[in-house]
Design a protein around this motif. Structure first.
Motif, PDB file in Angstrom:
ATOM      1  N   SER A 171       4.064  -6.320  -5.913  1.00 42.52           N
ATOM      2  CA  SER A 171       4.744  -5.094  -5.970  1.00 42.52           C
ATOM      3  C   SER A 171       4.163  -3.958  -6.327  1.00 42.52           C
ATOM      4  N   ARG A 184       9.932  -3.596  -7.835  1.00 48.74           N
ATOM      5  CA  ARG A 184      10.057  -4.006  -9.206  1.00 48.74           C
ATOM      6  C   ARG A 184       8.765  -4.871  -9.687  1.00 48.74           C
ATOM      7  N   THR A 199      10.296  -9.362  -8.577  1.00 49.77           N
ATOM      8  CA  THR A 199      11.050  -9.230  -7.367  1.00 49.77           C
ATOM      9  C   THR A 199      11.769 -10.436  -7.082  1.00 49.77           C
ATOM     10  N   ASP A 215       7.975  -6.301   1.001  1.00 49.38           N
ATOM     11  CA  ASP A 215       7.523  -7.143  -0.438  1.00 49.38           C
ATOM     12  C   ASP A 215       8.482  -8.359  -0.550  1.00 49.38           C
ATOM     13  N   SER A 216       7.878  -9.393  -1.004  1.00 48.41           N
ATOM     14  CA  SER A 216       8.655 -10.740  -1.000  1.00 48.41           C
ATOM     15  C   SER A 216       8.532 -11.224  -2.670  1.00 48.41           C
TER      16      SER A 216
HETATM   17 MG   LIG Z   1       7.029  -8.579  -7.025  1.00 48.34          MG
END
Ligand SMILES: [Mg+2]
Ligand SMILES: Nc1nc2c(ncn2[C@@H]2O[C@H](COP(=O)(O)OP(=O)(O)O)[C@@H](O)[C@H]2O)c(=O)[nH]1
Ligand SMILES: [Zn+2]
Length: 287
Positions: A171, A184, A199, A215-216
């Motif tokens: 992130s 986040r 996240t 983003d995972s």
């Molecule tokens: Mg993250």
């Protein structure tokens, strides 16, 4: 009349979708079973100006997922470049090797990111990663706290995803690339807690017109039950040439006579650690 839209965020059963014209809807599905993923192109029926129902998904260019003995978890759809984010801290596990297998099986190009280049522990980690470089995977060092600009040329024109364990800096890298705090970030100390600061869902961002980034959430496990044990060697760049060479089609590469992989290991042609990894995954798939 259904419209098409792309899923930009998936929260289990609820989704955010966006049409090519830029309209954004909060979306649910009709089916109980959810088989949509972030990145999917879907047909939606708008309910009003804010809500829509997802009817179906359009053909996928790729699907990244993981599967254990009980269930399948979709990670993302239509991704064509996987960035596996690693760092020396917190301690890396087997996820990198597993994610590389999943990428090969899905036909998705993989890049290894060595983040936290500023930490002194990175020197030893860099050495370990040189093996993956020798396999042909680009290994890119970053310090997300500074910038992530050296990732941009590799990402340009692709739908990219950051995948990795919690706390590696996915992130933070996303924010560095976006130039905002959209994603986040969790403190290392809390990254493995309730998930409050980490996240919790996959989110697709636009880096520019042609370039997307997902983003995972951090992965602790990467089940590979969707892979076929007999095909496994094909997904190892270092063992690829041994595919189909064992006497038995269902060889576990342990004690069978005529095992080409064991022979190569005994001749010192392949790494013991890779043989052990292959044996572990094979056992897992045959169990
Ligand atoms: Mg993250
Ligand atoms: N020293 C250092 N810390 C970093 C770097 N990138 C991220 N972090 C820190 O690592 C922690 C986890 O980052 P986060 O982006 O939430 O990781 P994620 O779980 O992979 O998304 C945060 O405290 C970040 O500030 C880096 O390049 N160097
Ligand atoms: Zn064998």
């Amino acid at each position: 009349m259904p419209d098409t839209a792309q899923i930009t965020a998936s929260y289990g059963r609820r989704f955010i979708v966006r049409t090519p014209a830029g309209a954004v809807f909060d979306a649910t599905t009709r089916k109980k079973r959810v088989d949509f993923a972030c990145g999917d192109w879907v047909r939606i029926s708008p309910v009003n100006s804010e809500q829509a129902v997802i009817e179906d998904y359009l053909p996928r260019q790729s699907l990244l997922y993981r599967q254990d003995a009980w269930k399948t978890k979709l990670i993302a759809a239509n991704v064509d470049k996987l960035f596996i984010v690693t760092a020396a801290v917190p301690a890396p596990n087997e996820l990198l090797q597993r994610a590389l297998l999943a990428a090969e099986a899905a036909g998705i190009g993989a890049v290894v990111v060595a983040n936290k280049a500023d930490l002194p522990e990175t020197a030893a980690w860099r050495e370990k990663l040189s093996f993956y470089e020798s396999l042909g995977y680009p290994v890119i060092e970053t310090c997300a706290l500074d910038n992530a600009n050296n990732l941009r040329p590799l990402m340009q024109g692709h739908t990219n995803i950051f995948l990795g364990q919690s706390g590696m800096g996915k992130s933070t890298l996303t924010n560095a690339l976006l130039g905002s705090d959209a994603a986040r970030v969790g403190e290392i100390s809390t990254a493995l807690d309730s998930g409050k600061h980490t996240t919790t869902h996959a989110q697709l961002y636009d880096l520019n017109e042609e370039t997307k980034l997902i983003d995972s959430p951090g992965l602790q496990e990467f089940g590979l039950h969707h892979l076929d044990a007999a095909q496994l060697l094909r997904y190892f760049p270092d063992l690829h040439h041994l595919a189909g060479q064992c006497r038995f089609h269902n060889c576990t590469h342990r004690a069978e006579p005529g095992c080409a992989v064991k022979s190569a290991a005994e001749a010192g042609e392949i790494r013991e650690a890779r043989l052990a990894f292959l044996q572990r995954i094979t056992d897992e798939l045959l169990r």
